[in-house]
Design an enzyme around this catalytic site. Structure first.
Site, PDB file in Angstrom:
ATOM      1  N   LYS A  52       0.842  -1.205   0.000  1.00  0.00           N
ATOM      2  CA  LYS A  52       0.000   0.000   0.000  1.00  0.00           C
ATOM      3  C   LYS A  52       0.874   1.250   0.000  1.00  0.00           C
ATOM      4  O   LYS A  52       0.605   2.212  -0.724  1.00  0.00           O
ATOM      5  CB  LYS A  52      -0.937  -0.023   1.220  1.00  0.00           C
ATOM      6  CG  LYS A  52      -2.074  -1.020   1.054  1.00  0.00           C
ATOM      7  CD  LYS A  52      -2.796  -1.328   2.353  1.00  0.00           C
ATOM      8  CE  LYS A  52      -3.757  -2.495   2.119  1.00  0.00           C
ATOM      9  NZ  LYS A  52      -4.291  -3.065   3.356  1.00  0.00           N
ATOM     10  N   GLN A  96      -4.565  -2.056   9.701  1.00  0.00           N
ATOM     11  CA  GLN A  96      -4.483  -3.353   9.034  1.00  0.00           C
ATOM     12  C   GLN A  96      -5.066  -4.438   9.945  1.00  0.00           C
ATOM     13  O   GLN A  96      -4.636  -4.610  11.077  1.00  0.00           O
ATOM     14  CB  GLN A  96      -3.006  -3.661   8.709  1.00  0.00           C
ATOM     15  CG  GLN A  96      -2.794  -4.944   7.923  1.00  0.00           C
ATOM     16  CD  GLN A  96      -3.323  -4.849   6.487  1.00  0.00           C
ATOM     17  OE1 GLN A  96      -3.284  -3.799   5.851  1.00  0.00           O
ATOM     18  NE2 GLN A  96      -3.839  -5.957   5.989  1.00  0.00           N
ATOM     19  N   ASP A 119     -10.609   3.272   4.217  1.00  0.00           N
ATOM     20  CA  ASP A 119     -11.384   2.234   3.520  1.00  0.00           C
ATOM     21  C   ASP A 119     -12.871   2.268   3.864  1.00  0.00           C
ATOM     22  O   ASP A 119     -13.623   1.367   3.486  1.00  0.00           O
ATOM     23  CB  ASP A 119     -10.783   0.836   3.678  1.00  0.00           C
ATOM     24  CG  ASP A 119     -10.588   0.417   5.109  1.00  0.00           C
ATOM     25  OD1 ASP A 119     -11.057   1.143   5.999  1.00  0.00           O
ATOM     26  OD2 ASP A 119      -9.977  -0.646   5.325  1.00  0.00           O
TER      27      ASP A 119
END
Ligand code: NAP
Length: 284
Positions: A52, A96, A119
């Protein structure tokens, strides 16, 4: 059969971000910034996080990895997130998952500000999203909507089925299709006679997490099939999806392959979300 190629769409979207990132830099004197928080030593998670960061930097954005040891306490993690929420140089935050088992993902999902939620999966973000006022949309379903747009597939009035009802994929996918004026049926593991539903559909999104669950006989001729499934231990170690893609050739109108379909769009949407959140914060 039209192959819905996520790599092609991904490349196009990433290229479209470059001038936006440039414009942001000119206005703010810095690049849009994503901070990824990771706890523990899980090797695969560390690889995802590094990917990422690399993807951000390839486009001219910046990214930092905030790595906490596996021994970190909930209070320590919460304190980091609270600090990042108010740090002016951080536009987007991603935690994460999975977290080590002594830590609560629930706490994280309550804590990250929707204005910085990269997200779009925290409870606050999902609240805004389901109310039709999203800051950003969850990456995987938003990436699928981008694929459909790229291939000029208009779902308005279509009979659509989503297989799977997770907060990450199924539920937000059903919502996005509904917002795009499709008629949506949501199926799950308790659905009786799944293929009775999928065979009626003009478009099916399969996110059951069951390798090769559905094939030709489960879809009507001319259907559009989107496969979200991702299974690493397929035949010959190859990545495989929830759909038997090869069977669809000559039967479906269009389908997304695994690998190379939905997967590449998830990380691309994360980049898009980071850019969007940065622009929104600058616009304030
Ligand atoms: P999940 O949380 O395990 O949810 C799976 C959903 O599918 C559940 O709602 C479950 O129903 C339903 N289901 C399971 N077996 C079924 C069956 N036989 N028939 C009908 N429905 C069934 O999984 P997820 O996080 O949504 O992910 C789904 C898949 O997508 C996984 O393979 C995952 O690796 C992949 N994925 C890919 C990406 C990408 O970027 N390509 C991103 C995210 C996820 P119940 O609710 O009744 O249990």
């Amino acid at each position: 059969m039209l192959v819905l190629d996520g790599k092609v769409v991904s490349k196009e979207v990433r290229e479209s971000l470059v001038p936006r990132i440039q414009a942001f830099k000119e206005k703010s004197g810095r690049a849009p910034h994503l901070t990824v928080v990771i706890v523990g030593e899980d090797k695969a998670s560390h690889v995802y996080v590094r990917n990422k960061k690399t993807a951000c930097e390839a486009l001219g954005m910046t990214s930092t990895i905030h790595a906490l040891p596996a021994s970190a306490t909930q209070d320590e993690l919460n304190e980091v997130l609270q600090r990042l929420n108010v740090d002016n140089h951080v536009d987007a935050i991603l935690v994460q998952f999975p977290l080590p088992s002594h830590l609560s993902s629930d706490e994280v999902l309550k804590l990250v500000s929707p204005a910085k939620d990269a997200d779009g999966l925290t409870y606050n973000s999902l609240g805004y999203f389901f109310a039709g006022r999203p800051f950003v949309s969850p990456c995987t379903p938003a990436g699928i909507m981008t694929i459909l747009k790229h291939y000029k597939i208009n779902v308005e009035g279509m009979r659509t089925v989503v297989v799977g009802r997770s907060n990450i994929v199924g539920k937000p996918m059903a919502h996005m299709l509904m917002e795009a004026n499709a008629t949506v049926t949501l199926c799950h593991s308790k659905t009786k006679n799944l293929s009775e539903y999928t065979r009626q559909a003009d478009l099916v999104v399969v996110a059951a997490g069951r390798p090769h669950l559905l094939g030709k006989e489960d879809f009507k001729q001319g259907a559009i099939v989107i496969d979200v499934g991702m299974h690493g231990s397929g035949q010959g170690g190859k990545l495989m999806g929830d759909v038997r893609f090869e069977e669809l050739k000559g039967w479906a109108q269009a389908a997304s392959p695994v690998p190379g379909g939905v997967g590449p769009m998830t990380i691309t949407t994360l980049l898009q979300n980071t850019c969007l959140l940065a622009e929104k914060r600058l616009g304030k």
